[in-house]
Design a protein around this motif. Structure first.
Motif, PDB file in Angstrom:
ATOM      1  N   ASP A  57       0.853  -1.186   0.000  1.00  0.00           N
ATOM      2  CA  ASP A  57       0.000   0.000   0.000  1.00  0.00           C
ATOM      3  C   ASP A  57       0.889   1.235   0.000  1.00  0.00           C
ATOM      4  N   GLU A  58       1.024   1.863  -1.153  1.00  0.00           N
ATOM      5  CA  GLU A  58       1.943   2.994  -1.291  1.00  0.00           C
ATOM      6  C   GLU A  58       1.517   4.205  -0.465  1.00  0.00           C
ATOM      7  N   ASP A  59       0.230   4.271  -0.109  1.00  0.00           N
ATOM      8  CA  ASP A  59      -0.256   5.406   0.672  1.00  0.00           C
ATOM      9  C   ASP A  59       0.001   5.252   2.163  1.00  0.00           C
ATOM     10  N   SER A  60       0.354   4.048   2.583  1.00  0.00           N
ATOM     11  CA  SER A  60       0.540   3.803   4.013  1.00  0.00           C
ATOM     12  C   SER A  60       1.745   4.574   4.550  1.00  0.00           C
ATOM     13  N   THR A  61       1.592   5.078   5.781  1.00  0.00           N
ATOM     14  CA  THR A  61       2.701   5.798   6.405  1.00  0.00           C
ATOM     15  C   THR A  61       3.753   4.828   6.932  1.00  0.00           C
ATOM     16  N   LYS A  62       3.371   3.568   7.136  1.00  0.00           N
ATOM     17  CA  LYS A  62       4.317   2.568   7.612  1.00  0.00           C
ATOM     18  C   LYS A  62       4.896   1.843   6.404  1.00  0.00           C
ATOM     19  N   LYS A  63       6.111   2.177   6.038  1.00  0.00           N
ATOM     20  CA  LYS A  63       6.709   1.672   4.813  1.00  0.00           C
ATOM     21  C   LYS A  63       7.274   0.260   4.960  1.00  0.00           C
ATOM     22  N   SER A  64       7.623  -0.136   6.182  1.00  0.00           N
ATOM     23  CA  SER A  64       8.193  -1.469   6.410  1.00  0.00           C
ATOM     24  C   SER A  64       7.841  -1.918   7.823  1.00  0.00           C
ATOM     25  N   PRO A  65       7.819  -3.234   8.077  1.00  0.00           N
ATOM     26  CA  PRO A  65       7.424  -3.712   9.413  1.00  0.00           C
ATOM     27  C   PRO A  65       8.478  -3.486  10.479  1.00  0.00           C
ATOM     28  N   PHE A  66       9.728  -3.320  10.049  1.00  0.00           N
ATOM     29  CA  PHE A  66      10.848  -3.054  10.957  1.00  0.00           C
ATOM     30  C   PHE A  66      11.956  -2.407  10.141  1.00  0.00           C
ATOM     31  N   PRO A  67      13.010  -1.909  10.779  1.00  0.00           N
ATOM     32  CA  PRO A  67      14.062  -1.216  10.039  1.00  0.00           C
ATOM     33  C   PRO A  67      14.713  -2.093   8.960  1.00  0.00           C
ATOM     34  N   VAL A  68      14.706  -1.624   7.752  1.00  0.00           N
ATOM     35  CA  VAL A  68      15.326  -2.309   6.614  1.00  0.00           C
ATOM     36  C   VAL A  68      16.069  -1.273   5.784  1.00  0.00           C
ATOM     37  N   PRO A  69      17.074  -1.736   4.981  1.00  0.00           N
ATOM     38  CA  PRO A  69      17.493  -3.122   4.730  1.00  0.00           C
ATOM     39  C   PRO A  69      18.323  -3.678   5.891  1.00  0.00           C
ATOM     40  N   CYS A  70      18.219  -4.997   6.034  1.00  0.00           N
ATOM     41  CA  CYS A  70      19.027  -5.702   7.018  1.00  0.00           C
ATOM     42  C   CYS A  70      19.153  -7.149   6.553  1.00  0.00           C
ATOM     43  N   THR A  71      19.929  -7.942   7.264  1.00  0.00           N
ATOM     44  CA  THR A  71      20.029  -9.359   6.929  1.00  0.00           C
ATOM     45  C   THR A  71      18.912 -10.118   7.637  1.00  0.00           C
ATOM     46  N   TYR A  72      18.634 -11.328   7.157  1.00  0.00           N
ATOM     47  CA  TYR A  72      17.643 -12.170   7.833  1.00  0.00           C
ATOM     48  C   TYR A  72      18.088 -12.459   9.270  1.00  0.00           C
ATOM     49  N   ARG A  73      19.376 -12.604   9.466  1.00  0.00           N
ATOM     50  CA  ARG A  73      19.883 -12.876  10.814  1.00  0.00           C
ATOM     51  C   ARG A  73      19.579 -11.701  11.754  1.00  0.00           C
ATOM     52  N   THR A  74      19.785 -10.492  11.253  1.00  0.00           N
ATOM     53  CA  THR A  74      19.481  -9.311  12.061  1.00  0.00           C
ATOM     54  C   THR A  74      17.994  -9.229  12.374  1.00  0.00           C
ATOM     55  N   ALA A  75      17.150  -9.463  11.373  1.00  0.00           N
ATOM     56  CA  ALA A  75      15.700  -9.393  11.580  1.00  0.00           C
ATOM     57  C   ALA A  75      15.249 -10.410  12.616  1.00  0.00           C
TER      58      ALA A  75
END
Length: 672
Positions: free
Chosen positions: A349-367
């Motif tokens: 949803d390009e209109d959403s103010t929340k662009k990602s669920p958590f800080p990205v970019p990151c590695t899968y290990r970090t997430a």
């Protein structure tokens, strides 16, 4: 300016001087304009990868949810009041489902919007405001809904144009169960709001997932009926984010490595420090408090020098933990993926103010280590999503049954997931043919939240340090697996040994758990186990004031543990306070005799003294520890004491406690 001044200054510049100055200024302006034009006309770098900043200031226009709803053609707004992330998760799920019913919803944090605009929601056709609100502490609003709560309490606005629904999140072991949800539901109706569906109440002590799903099944049909809309379900993808692959040569300084919000905030620390910008406190001391047995209780001292963090006795410290590295690696092994792969998630949803669920970019290990909760029991919608990736038909059918809303499915989920304490990792182990994409797993899992601990020190004695007292959580599940507490397991590895420096991301959360303003006021403290934590700070403070010659009131502590030689926390320190005349100590050792003795038994024995302090001397009483059993039993004991010693009926005794609460003379800091 005077005429004399003009005459004096004038001879300093001749005609030639002025001509030269004008020429230089003209050339400077021309050069700046030329550079700006060249900069704006040059093409942007190809294949640039946008990194969303996590800390954004909101302009006045951004605070208007009505404008956003109108501009983006949305008719449902779901507000959330969340302390641990569950209410926000429920709000997102509800908003996502709106598309199935031909509607469009937005999720909103009440702290970030002008809530007075609720009076204008009627301008949008078929509009509904939904409130998913958790109750925090002793009937308090969550941090992000404090202002909204105050506005509702004090305002007398006309909400007759507002269609609304409320789902509250609480825990029945607490006295003020779902106080926020109940208040908002009632208050909005008093202000003229039109309730679309009955109030929903979720109980985290039982099965809050089932409570939410049951309420949600009533909500959508009620909305359709309310607006006389045709009930047609549409098939939609429940995924909110899409996988994006960052450039392979992305510089390391543009990759998140566990920061909560601001990129590189762990390497470039700057105040103020709060939930989105925690301070990396150095662990300067770690001590085992238990003297025997197979359990562990940690005393940890964290250095906050230079952070400008301030706290009072009774406040909480919030700590951001890291998941167990072995559990993290198991995801990579089970799903056959390199966890050091860089990835990003972008809102569909390009209109959403929340662009990602958590800080990205990151590695899968970090997430998996820093951003998602990999040990929590998964919700039914998560199980439903991963079921499509089971290649074994029997596995798929069982997973779909777990996610279903029929009585058989609910009973299966209760037993298999909740009672057996299975995490998503356990489910993937038990259904080996299920191999969902790891990016989807990271999207579906809830955010890893900060853990709150009562500070066990006083700033009067330790102004640049915060002390924590915590038992390491570890237990065997019915399936034979060993489950460990995320934060306490991580903190148990933070021993400052062999010159190794350990840091802990943290911030201070203010509390209402406060010593009396007058140091002469007597106090009773009831804190078995780690419930002693805030009282250690109280005693440090009162001992410090006494050492300065201040007249300090009577301090009585009721502490409880299993055995004197095993888990008598801070025994030497408490005894020193007794010897110095600061403390009267009463200890209940529950397992040193045939019949168990708890703190409430000691309170009964001391009924006359308890009543003298709280009933005759206007003393304060504090309770800290387990909410489910201990706090309830202590409360009933206090009511009995007030009845007998104060010559009151049970109703009057309960009213007496309520009056003490209102006067801030009775305070609790409990957990379940």
């Amino acid at each position: 300016m005077s005429q004399e001044a003009i005459v004096t200054v004038a001879p300093m510049f001749g005609v030639l001087d002025i001509t030269i100055l004008v020429g230089a200024a003209t050339f400077g302006v021309f050069w700046l304009v030329k550079k700006k034009f060249e900069s704006s006309s040059s093409p942007p770098p190809e294949n640039s990868f946008k990194i969303e900043t996590r800390l954004t200031s909101m302009h006045s226009d951004d605070r208007s949810f009505i404008s956003k709803m109108k501009n983006q053609n949305r008719n449902i707004v779901v507000f959330y009041g969340s302390q641990t992330g569950t209410a926000e998760e429920f709000a997102n799920r509800l908003a996502k489902e709106a598309a199935r019913y031909g509607m469009k919803a937005m999720v909103a944090d009440p702290e970030e919007y002008d809530m007075e605009e609720l009076v204008k929601l009627g301008e949008i056709e078929n509009s509904v405001a939904v409130f998913c609100l958790a109750t925090y502490g002793e009937g308090d609003p969550t941090d992000n809904s404090i202002e909204f709560n105050e506005w509702l309490q004090n305002g007398e606005v006309d909400l007759s144009c507002l269609n609304y629904a409320v789902f509250g999140l609480g825990n029945k072991t607490y006295e003020h169960y779902n106080a926020m949800g109940k208040f908002v539901d009632k208050r909005v109706e008093e202000l003229g709001g039109r309730r679309v569906v009955e109030l929903g109440l979720g109980d985290d002590d039982a099965n809050i997932e089932e409570d939410f799903v049951t309420w949600k099944e009533k909500f959508w049909p009620a909305v359709m009926d309310f607006f006389n809309l045709e009930f047609k379900l549409q098939d939609i993808s429940m995924r909110q984010y899409k996988l994006v692959s960052p450039p392979m040569d992305l510089p390391q300084e543009k990759i998140f490595k566990g920061e909560i919000a601001r990129l590189r905030s762990f390497t470039n620390q700057r105040p103020p420090f709060d939930a989105k910008n925690p301070y990396l406190a150095t662990v300067k001391a770690w001590k085992e408090l238990f003297k025997g047995g197979d359990r562990s209780c940690m005393h940890i001292e964290m250095d906050t020098s230079g952070s400008k963090l301030r706290y009072d006795s009774g406040d909480h410290v919030a700590i951001y933990p890291v998941n167990d590295s072995e559990l993290v690696q198991k995801f990579g092994d089970l799903l056959n993926i390199d966890l050091d792969t860089l990835f990003s998630l972008q809102n569909i949803d390009e209109d959403s103010t929340k662009k990602s669920p958590f800080p990205v970019p990151c590695t899968y290990r970090t997430a998996l280590s820093h951003y998602v909760d990999i040990t929590a029991c998964p919700r039914t919608h998560v199980i439903k999503e991963i079921a499509d990736y089971a290649t074994n038909q029997e596995d798929k059918e069982k997973l779909l049954l777990l996610a279903s809303n029929n009585p058989e499915g609910k009973a299966y989920y209760q037993k298999f997931v909740l009672d057996d304490c299975r995490s998503l990792l356990h489910i993937l182990e038990d259904f080996p043919s299920c191999k969902p994409p790891l990016d989807m797993v990271c999207e579906l899992l809830p955010r890893l939240q900060a853990r709150f601990y009562s500070i066990s020190s006083s700033p009067k004695v330790h102004p640049t340090a915060v002390h924590v007292t915590a038992v390491v959580v570890r237990y065997t599940t019915p399936t034979g697996r060993i489950n460990k507490g995320v934060a306490t397991t991580w903190l148990s590895s933070k021993k400052p040994e062999d010159g190794v420096v350990h840091t802990v991301p943290c911030y201070i959360r203010k509390s209402q758990f406060r010593l009396p303003p007058r140091v002469q006021t007597p106090i009773i403290m009831i804190g078995p186990g780690t419930g002693i934590a805030p009282f250690r700070g109280f005693l440090q403070e009162r001992a410090f004031l006494k050492s300065e010659g201040r007249p300090v009131g009577e301090n009585v502590l009721y502490f409880g543990c299993r055995k004197k030689d095993h888990d008598f926390l801070y025994e030497e320190e408490l005894n020193s306070y007794v010897q110095d005349g600061v403390l009267k100590l009463r200890v209940a050792f529950s397992r040193e005799q045939a019949q168990k003795v708890y703190v409430q038994h000691l309170l009964k024995e001391d009924a006359k003294d308890v009543w003298r302090i709280i009933g005759q001397e206007n003393g304060h009483l504090y309770l800290c520890g387990d909410a489910k059993n201990m706090a309830r039993e202590v409360l009933e004991t206090l009511i009995l004491i007030i009845q007998t010693e104060g010559n009151m009926s049970e109703a009057d005794a309960r009213s007496f406690i309520k009056k003490m609460e209102g006067q801030r003379r009775y305070a609790t800091d409990v957990w379940s």
